[in-house]
Design an enzyme around this catalytic site. Sequence first.
Site, mmCIF file in Angstrom:
data_model
loop_
_atom_site.group_PDB
_atom_site.id
_atom_site.type_symbol
_atom_site.label_atom_id
_atom_site.label_comp_id
_atom_site.label_asym_id
_atom_site.label_seq_id
_atom_site.Cartn_x
_atom_site.Cartn_y
_atom_site.Cartn_z
ATOM 1 N N PHE A 226 38.456 51.708 33.862
ATOM 2 C CA PHE A 226 39.722 51.848 33.159
ATOM 3 C C PHE A 226 40.214 50.445 32.818
ATOM 4 O O PHE A 226 39.843 49.480 33.490
ATOM 5 C CB PHE A 226 40.766 52.560 34.039
ATOM 6 N N VAL B 23 34.226 48.180 40.377
ATOM 7 C CA VAL B 23 33.521 48.848 39.281
ATOM 8 C C VAL B 23 32.342 47.990 38.808
ATOM 9 O O VAL B 23 31.261 48.509 38.488
ATOM 10 C CB VAL B 23 34.516 49.242 38.146
ATOM 11 N N PRO C 138 36.655 41.618 45.786
ATOM 12 C CA PRO C 138 35.421 42.046 45.119
ATOM 13 C C PRO C 138 35.771 42.987 43.968
ATOM 14 O O PRO C 138 36.738 43.741 44.064
ATOM 15 C CB PRO C 138 34.649 42.792 46.218
ATOM 16 N N ASP C 139 35.017 42.924 42.879
ATOM 17 C CA ASP C 139 35.257 43.822 41.757
ATOM 18 C C ASP C 139 34.432 45.091 41.982
ATOM 19 O O ASP C 139 33.197 45.065 41.925
ATOM 20 C CB ASP C 139 34.895 43.151 40.433
ATOM 21 N N ASN D 186 50.993 47.699 43.621
ATOM 22 C CA ASN D 186 51.399 47.897 42.227
ATOM 23 C C ASN D 186 51.955 49.312 42.050
ATOM 24 O O ASN D 186 52.070 50.058 43.017
ATOM 25 C CB ASN D 186 50.211 47.634 41.287
ATOM 26 N N LYS E 96 31.811 43.644 32.628
ATOM 27 C CA LYS E 96 31.519 44.378 33.869
ATOM 28 C C LYS E 96 30.289 45.269 33.720
ATOM 29 O O LYS E 96 29.956 46.019 34.629
ATOM 30 C CB LYS E 96 32.747 45.209 34.279
ATOM 31 N N ASP F 107 43.513 42.392 42.091
ATOM 32 C CA ASP F 107 42.476 41.392 41.796
ATOM 33 C C ASP F 107 42.394 40.352 42.911
ATOM 34 O O ASP F 107 41.336 39.785 43.154
ATOM 35 C CB ASP F 107 42.795 40.686 40.467
ATOM 36 N N LYS G 199 54.851 39.146 62.240
ATOM 37 C CA LYS G 199 55.750 39.168 61.089
ATOM 38 C C LYS G 199 56.167 37.748 60.707
ATOM 39 O O LYS G 199 56.608 36.976 61.568
ATOM 40 C CB LYS G 199 56.982 40.005 61.440
ATOM 41 N N LYS H 167 36.134 43.878 28.926
ATOM 42 C CA LYS H 167 35.808 44.359 30.286
ATOM 43 C C LYS H 167 34.569 45.254 30.261
ATOM 44 O O LYS H 167 33.764 45.243 31.190
ATOM 45 C CB LYS H 167 37.003 45.114 30.878
HETATM 46 O O1 PMT Z 1 47.892 56.013 39.022
HETATM 47 P P1 PMT Z 1 48.787 56.330 37.848
HETATM 48 O O2 PMT Z 1 50.237 56.084 38.145
HETATM 49 O O3 PMT Z 1 48.531 57.715 37.295
HETATM 50 O O4 PMT Z 1 48.432 55.290 36.676
HETATM 51 C C1 PMT Z 1 47.183 55.323 36.063
HETATM 52 C C2 PMT Z 1 46.634 53.924 35.816
HETATM 53 C C3 PMT Z 1 47.504 53.217 34.776
HETATM 54 C C4 PMT Z 1 46.602 53.110 37.117
HETATM 55 C C5 PMT Z 1 45.164 54.132 35.287
HETATM 56 O O5 PMT Z 1 45.193 54.848 34.096
HETATM 57 C C6 PMT Z 1 44.459 52.786 35.059
HETATM 58 O O6 PMT Z 1 44.554 52.170 34.032
HETATM 59 N N1 PMT Z 1 43.709 52.331 36.096
HETATM 60 C C7 PMT Z 1 43.070 51.008 36.121
HETATM 61 C C8 PMT Z 1 44.093 49.962 36.429
HETATM 62 C C9 PMT Z 1 43.500 48.561 36.513
HETATM 63 O O7 PMT Z 1 43.398 48.037 37.579
HETATM 64 O O8 PMT Z 1 43.048 48.098 35.386
HETATM 65 P P2 PMT Z 1 42.394 46.618 35.217
HETATM 66 O O9 PMT Z 1 42.339 46.426 33.762
HETATM 67 O O10 PMT Z 1 43.135 45.622 36.048
HETATM 68 O O11 PMT Z 1 40.937 46.780 35.828
HETATM 69 C C10 PMT Z 1 39.806 47.119 35.035
HETATM 70 C C11 PMT Z 1 38.858 47.986 35.833
HETATM 71 O O12 PMT Z 1 38.324 47.258 36.923
HETATM 72 C C12 PMT Z 1 39.466 49.254 36.419
HETATM 73 O O13 PMT Z 1 38.500 50.279 36.322
HETATM 74 C C13 PMT Z 1 39.688 48.869 37.880
HETATM 75 O O14 PMT Z 1 39.614 50.015 38.734
HETATM 76 C C14 PMT Z 1 38.524 47.946 38.129
HETATM 77 N N2 PMT Z 1 38.726 46.933 39.181
HETATM 78 C C15 PMT Z 1 39.669 45.966 39.067
HETATM 79 C C16 PMT Z 1 39.763 44.997 40.044
HETATM 80 C C17 PMT Z 1 38.878 45.045 41.145
HETATM 81 N N3 PMT Z 1 38.942 44.141 42.117
HETATM 82 N N4 PMT Z 1 37.963 46.007 41.222
HETATM 83 C C18 PMT Z 1 37.869 46.948 40.281
HETATM 84 O O15 PMT Z 1 37.022 47.852 40.353
#
Ligand code: PMT
Length: 406
Positions: free
Chosen positions: A326, A310, A307-308, A210, A344, A279, A289, A340
């Site tokens: 975040f 956070v 796995p999640d 991403n 979470k 995700d 390849k 979330k």
């Molecule tokens: O890196 P930059 O270019 O500075 O951009 C910053 C940012 C936009 C990436 C940052 O501010 C941000 O929002 N990060 C979280 C992005 C994200 O994955 O958000 P989400 O809404 O999909 O996930 C929610 C939370 O679960 C996040 O804390 C994420 O780290 C966590 N997560 C998600 C999926 C997963 N498998 N494991 C996780 O821990």
Amino acid sequence: MQTLAGKKILLGISGGIAAYKCAELTRRLIERGAEVRVVMTTAAKEFITPLTMQAVSGHPVSDSLLDPAAEASMGHIELAKWADLVLLAPASADLIARMAAGMGNDLLTTLVLATDAQVVVSPAMNQQMYRNLATQDNIATLTQRGMQIWGPGAGQQACGDVGPGRMLEPMDLVQRCEGYFGPKPLRGKRVLLTAGPTREALDPVRYITNHSSGKMGFAIADAAAKLGAEVTLVSGPVHLTTPANVSRINVSSAVDMHAEVMNQASAHDIFIGCAAVADYRPQQVAAQKMKKTDDSDTLTITMVKNPDIVASVAAMAQNRPFTVGFAAETEDVEQYARGKLVKKNLDMICANDVSVAGQGFNSNDNALTVYFAGDATRPEGKQLLPLASKAELAHALMLLINDKIS
Ligand code: PMT
């Protein structure tokens, strides 16, 4: 703001093209209230004149160990005792080598030996010289002796090469000085955080990822370290310099990031999940390849859930850190972020609207709305951190987290 009021900074300049930036650096330090005294090596004077540095610092430049006139005004031992911070910028490979060898063969290296103040080294040199094992060993030696290494940055170099070895920009150095002298409310706290994207391999040459640049997470790591925390940063693949006093662990996939975080989490007081973690990952990673076929115009890839990270930290039964997530949303930001926070089991979530141009992914600025869970003693709440640089936001966020855990 006079963030460096009364601070005495001894700026040691060695021979490198980045020396021309020292006039700007000195002006910005003085603007913030610092008193700056300049010491130059012989080679430094080939790149910027002592007259220029005298004019911007407001003091005569010291450059000789054996100058009776200079010794009569402020001698080298006096100068070494005067400083609150010795900032060596640019620090050439030669200066670093001489310091690692413990030499005192000119005024600058003698001052470094004679001072009690924190010595900060801001390397600047050709990328190959920086990568050379001798330079790396010398830098490791200086770190072991308690010197701080700020930088270098990476990018286009004056010689045409591209790579690590650029001196940090003057404003970056100024901000690090502010952080060094600033208050340390997070002293004694250990912060673990994730930053950047993950890469989910499809085959040996392709992956799904991403737009995360890591800037937000690195800014938080930097802010936490400046506020006195011990910081461990688990980073996906990004092109950013590790902030000063931050230990960095590089990972690639979500599974790797999960394993590293779970390995570290119980030894930390605060966990912040700022990484944009995939995700899902491809169910199969092809060993060779993948080839384009003639019999179909479409390709179907089966993905499985990652796995999640956070949520796994938030679910820890023992030694669970204060857990901050975040939420990167493009619509219904508050509803999804609050969802979330609850699902979470987080203590706090920072929502950013990544549909707005100029903030969120890969920008220098951002805006956050922070939601926090309530408990028996505190009500749940919300705080807006309006549009600002990621560095400013990160500082405000760390103060907010500190407030919540105090
Ligand atoms: O890196 P930059 O270019 O500075 O951009 C910053 C940012 C936009 C990436 C940052 O501010 C941000 O929002 N990060 C979280 C992005 C994200 O994955 O958000 P989400 O809404 O999909 O996930 C929610 C939370 O679960 C996040 O804390 C994420 O780290 C966590 N997560 C998600 C999926 C997963 N498998 N494991 C996780 O821990």
